[in-house]
Design a protein around this motif. Structure first.
Motif, short mmCIF file in Angstrom:
data_model
loop_
_atom_site.label_atom_id
_atom_site.label_comp_id
_atom_site.label_asym_id
_atom_site.label_seq_id
_atom_site.Cartn_x
_atom_site.Cartn_y
_atom_site.Cartn_z
N VAL A 1 9.01 6.64 -6.20
CA VAL A 1 8.44 5.29 -6.15
C VAL A 1 8.54 4.61 -7.50
O VAL A 1 8.72 3.39 -7.58
CB VAL A 1 6.98 5.35 -5.64
N TRP A 2 8.45 5.37 -8.60
CA TRP A 2 8.62 4.77 -9.92
C TRP A 2 10.03 4.20 -10.06
O TRP A 2 10.23 3.19 -10.75
CB TRP A 2 8.34 5.78 -11.02
N PHE A 3 11.01 4.82 -9.43
CA PHE A 3 12.36 4.23 -9.42
C PHE A 3 12.33 2.86 -8.75
O PHE A 3 12.97 1.92 -9.22
CB PHE A 3 13.34 5.16 -8.69
N ALA A 4 11.60 2.76 -7.63
CA ALA A 4 11.49 1.47 -6.93
C ALA A 4 10.81 0.44 -7.82
O ALA A 4 11.22 -0.73 -7.86
CB ALA A 4 10.72 1.65 -5.63
N VAL A 5 9.76 0.85 -8.54
CA VAL A 5 9.07 -0.07 -9.45
C VAL A 5 10.02 -0.53 -10.55
O VAL A 5 10.03 -1.71 -10.93
CB VAL A 5 7.83 0.62 -10.05
N LEU B 1 14.02 7.30 -0.31
CA LEU B 1 13.88 6.05 -1.04
C LEU B 1 14.96 5.87 -2.10
O LEU B 1 15.50 4.77 -2.27
CB LEU B 1 12.49 5.98 -1.69
N LEU B 2 15.30 6.92 -2.83
CA LEU B 2 16.34 6.80 -3.85
C LEU B 2 17.68 6.40 -3.24
O LEU B 2 18.47 5.69 -3.87
CB LEU B 2 16.49 8.11 -4.61
N ARG B 3 17.91 6.85 -2.04
CA ARG B 3 19.14 6.46 -1.34
C ARG B 3 19.11 4.98 -0.96
O ARG B 3 20.08 4.24 -1.20
CB ARG B 3 19.30 7.33 -0.10
N TYR B 4 18.01 4.51 -0.41
CA TYR B 4 17.93 3.12 0.03
C TYR B 4 17.98 2.14 -1.14
O TYR B 4 18.49 1.02 -0.99
CB TYR B 4 16.65 2.90 0.85
N LEU B 5 17.46 2.54 -2.29
CA LEU B 5 17.48 1.66 -3.46
C LEU B 5 18.89 1.34 -3.92
O LEU B 5 19.11 0.36 -4.63
CB LEU B 5 16.68 2.28 -4.60
N LEU B 6 19.85 2.15 -3.54
CA LEU B 6 21.24 1.93 -3.96
C LEU B 6 21.77 0.60 -3.46
O LEU B 6 22.69 0.03 -4.04
CB LEU B 6 22.11 3.09 -3.46
N ALA B 7 21.19 0.07 -2.38
CA ALA B 7 21.66 -1.20 -1.84
C ALA B 7 21.31 -2.39 -2.73
O ALA B 7 21.88 -3.47 -2.58
CB ALA B 7 21.07 -1.42 -0.44
N ALA B 8 20.39 -2.21 -3.69
CA ALA B 8 19.94 -3.31 -4.54
C ALA B 8 20.92 -3.56 -5.68
O ALA B 8 20.59 -3.40 -6.86
CB ALA B 8 18.54 -3.01 -5.06
N PHE B 9 22.12 -3.99 -5.34
CA PHE B 9 23.17 -4.17 -6.36
C PHE B 9 22.85 -5.24 -7.40
O PHE B 9 23.41 -5.20 -8.51
CB PHE B 9 24.51 -4.48 -5.68
N PRO C 1 0.81 -1.22 0.00
CA PRO C 1 0.00 0.00 0.00
C PRO C 1 0.85 1.27 0.00
O PRO C 1 0.46 2.27 -0.61
CB PRO C 1 -0.82 -0.11 1.29
N VAL C 2 2.00 1.23 0.67
CA VAL C 2 2.89 2.40 0.68
C VAL C 2 3.38 2.68 -0.74
O VAL C 2 3.43 3.84 -1.19
CB VAL C 2 4.09 2.16 1.63
N LEU C 3 3.73 1.61 -1.47
CA LEU C 3 4.16 1.78 -2.85
C LEU C 3 3.04 2.34 -3.72
O LEU C 3 3.24 3.30 -4.48
CB LEU C 3 4.65 0.44 -3.39
N LEU C 4 1.84 1.77 -3.62
CA LEU C 4 0.72 2.22 -4.45
C LEU C 4 0.30 3.64 -4.11
O LEU C 4 0.01 4.44 -5.00
CB LEU C 4 -0.46 1.26 -4.28
N ASN C 5 0.27 3.97 -2.83
CA ASN C 5 -0.08 5.34 -2.42
C ASN C 5 0.96 6.34 -2.91
O ASN C 5 0.63 7.47 -3.27
CB ASN C 5 -0.21 5.43 -0.90
N GLY C 6 2.23 5.91 -2.94
CA GLY C 6 3.28 6.80 -3.44
C GLY C 6 3.11 7.10 -4.92
O GLY C 6 3.32 8.23 -5.37
N LEU C 7 2.72 6.08 -5.68
CA LEU C 7 2.51 6.29 -7.12
C LEU C 7 1.38 7.29 -7.38
O LEU C 7 1.39 7.99 -8.40
CB LEU C 7 2.20 4.97 -7.80
N ALA C 8 0.41 7.32 -6.49
CA ALA C 8 -0.73 8.23 -6.67
C ALA C 8 -0.55 9.53 -5.89
O ALA C 8 -1.46 10.37 -5.90
CB ALA C 8 -2.02 7.53 -6.21
N GLY C 9 0.59 9.72 -5.26
CA GLY C 9 0.82 10.89 -4.43
C GLY C 9 1.35 12.07 -5.21
O GLY C 9 1.22 12.16 -6.43
#
Length: 408
Positions: free
Chosen positions: A314-318, A357-365, A298-306
């Motif tokens: 959030v689109w970066f996370a997707v 979020l953009l910072r945390y995504l950096l861990a996804a090597f 829900p956090v992801l979906l709400n972010g896309l609509a925010g």
């Protein structure tokens, strides 16, 4: 005239000799260190020059810095008068600096961050004459260099050749917010330890996996969960066998994985010792940032609509999830699980995570592993390299232009 010619000839001879000496020295350095060091120094030089040019361009611009960034700008100037050092300190960096300088004998109320990074900076700062800010920056950059080396070695094992390993490390350095590897933050330390843990797991050196994993779990809360994908590596190495005898074998070989939860338990024990509360870190995050553990979807979906800025993050996370799933191979299930954890666990902290979020995504090597496999053709490699460099450059300019809340 003859003397001038003789002198020029002698100078040219010395230059040639020096070049040959340098070449011989480079040949003596074991691979892949020349490439790793070159990639590290290239990224350092390019970002430093770009950073100084951008800051110079912003000098005197009306409204810069914005009012809510003025305090941070003043704190940067206090850290160092050299802008190529100070611009690597922003927001959480300043909190890590405070944690590295707090007296250990007095009351302790700062439990919002795991303490590995600032506590390592304490002895390093002593060696640097008490400059803990420089110590934090040195630790981040050394960890960045080692992350490239471990990434290269891991990619050799997973992708099969040196060319693919070079693509992986290049993409790792060019991920959208990879400039944060050079900042006074935990990104480079966490990714370095994660890459090292997987590298030693693939080499079946499980005691080293446990030791590295212990510190990985102490570097960031999500580090504890890396025990799951590491256990999948162990299962894959033994053909996914199950049953009582197989489980005993896994326990005999993989018992060092228990050191990962032990690492996080060490931090919880510190919270209990100094704060009287095993979950002081959780309560500090709730009070300071409004973080509540919840369902990440829900956090992801709400972010896309925010609002547009949150939606962009959030689109970066997707995009990260899409690349991980599209590039999935059964042999690399552990890396898919790891990458998904690095996306969903931050989102489970709720809407406050959007800012970082953009910072945390950096861990996804593992994203870089997938890209390295996809870009086998030279033309695809060139276009992908250019695209990643452009995206990172734009985000780096935002970082420097007092828009750090877009990224951290």
């Amino acid at each position: 005239m003859d003397r001038w010619r003789d002198g020029a000839a002698a100078l040219a001879a010395r230059a040639v000799a020096a070049g040959r000496g340098g070449a011989r020295l480079a040949r003596r350095v074991p691979a892949p260190w020349p490439y790793v060091i070159g990639l590290f120094l290239g990224a350092k030089l390019l970002l430093t020059v770009l950073g100084l040019l951008v800051l110079h361009a912003w000098d005197g611009v009306p409204g810069a810095p914005p009012p809510d960034e003025a305090l941070m700008w003043a704190q940067q100037r206090e850290i160092s008068g050299h802008r190529w050092i100070s611009f690597w300190f922003a927001w959480d960096s300043l909190l890590y600096l405070r944690l590295s300088e707090l007296p250990l004998s007095g009351p302790w109320r700062d439990f919002g961050f795991p303490l590995l990074y600032p506590f390592v900076a304490r002895p390093v700062g002593v060696l640097l004459g008490g400059d803990t800010a420089l110590a934090l920056l040195l630790i981040s950059n050394v960890a960045f260099l080692l992350a490239i080396w471990y990434g290269y070695r891991l990619a050799e094992l997973l992708l099969g050749d040196a060319h693919a390993a070079r693509r992986f490390t290049r993409y790792l350095v060019l991920l959208p917010t990879a400039f944060l590897f050079q900042a006074a933050l935990t990104e480079s330390l966490f990714v370095c330890l994660a890459l090292a843990a997987f590298y030693y797991a693939e080499r079946r050196r499980w005691l080293l996996v446990g030791v590295v994993g212990y510190f990985l779990a102490m570097s960031r809360s999500v580090g504890l969960l890396v025990v799951l994908p590491l256990a999948l590596v162990l299962l894959r190495q033994h053909d996914w066998r199950l049953g009582p005898r197989a489980l005993l074998g896994y326990l005999r070989i993989g018992w060092p994985l228990l050191l990962l939860p032990a690492g996080w338990f060490t931090f919880m024990a510190y919270c209990r010792w100094r704060g009287g509360d095993w979950f002081a870190y959780q309560h500090a995050q709730q009070t300071g940032w409004g973080i509540e553990v919840q369902n990440p979807l829900p956090v992801l979906l709400n972010g896309l609509a925010g609002e547009p800025r949150d939606a962009a993050r959030v689109w970066f996370a997707v995009a990260v999830l899409a690349v991980l799933v599209a590039g999935f191979r059964r042999r690399e299930l552990a890396y898919l699980v790891y990458g998904v954890l690095m996306v969903l666990v931050p989102l489970s902290m709720g809407p406050p995570v959007y800012k970082s979020l953009l910072r945390y995504l950096l861990a996804a090597f593992p994203v870089a592993l997938v890209l390295a496999r996809w870009a086998r053709h030279a033309s695809a490699d060139v276009w992908l390299t250019a695209t990643l460099a452009l995206v990172q450059g734009v985000l780096f300019v935002l970082w420097l232009s007092y828009w750090t809340h877009t990224i951290i």
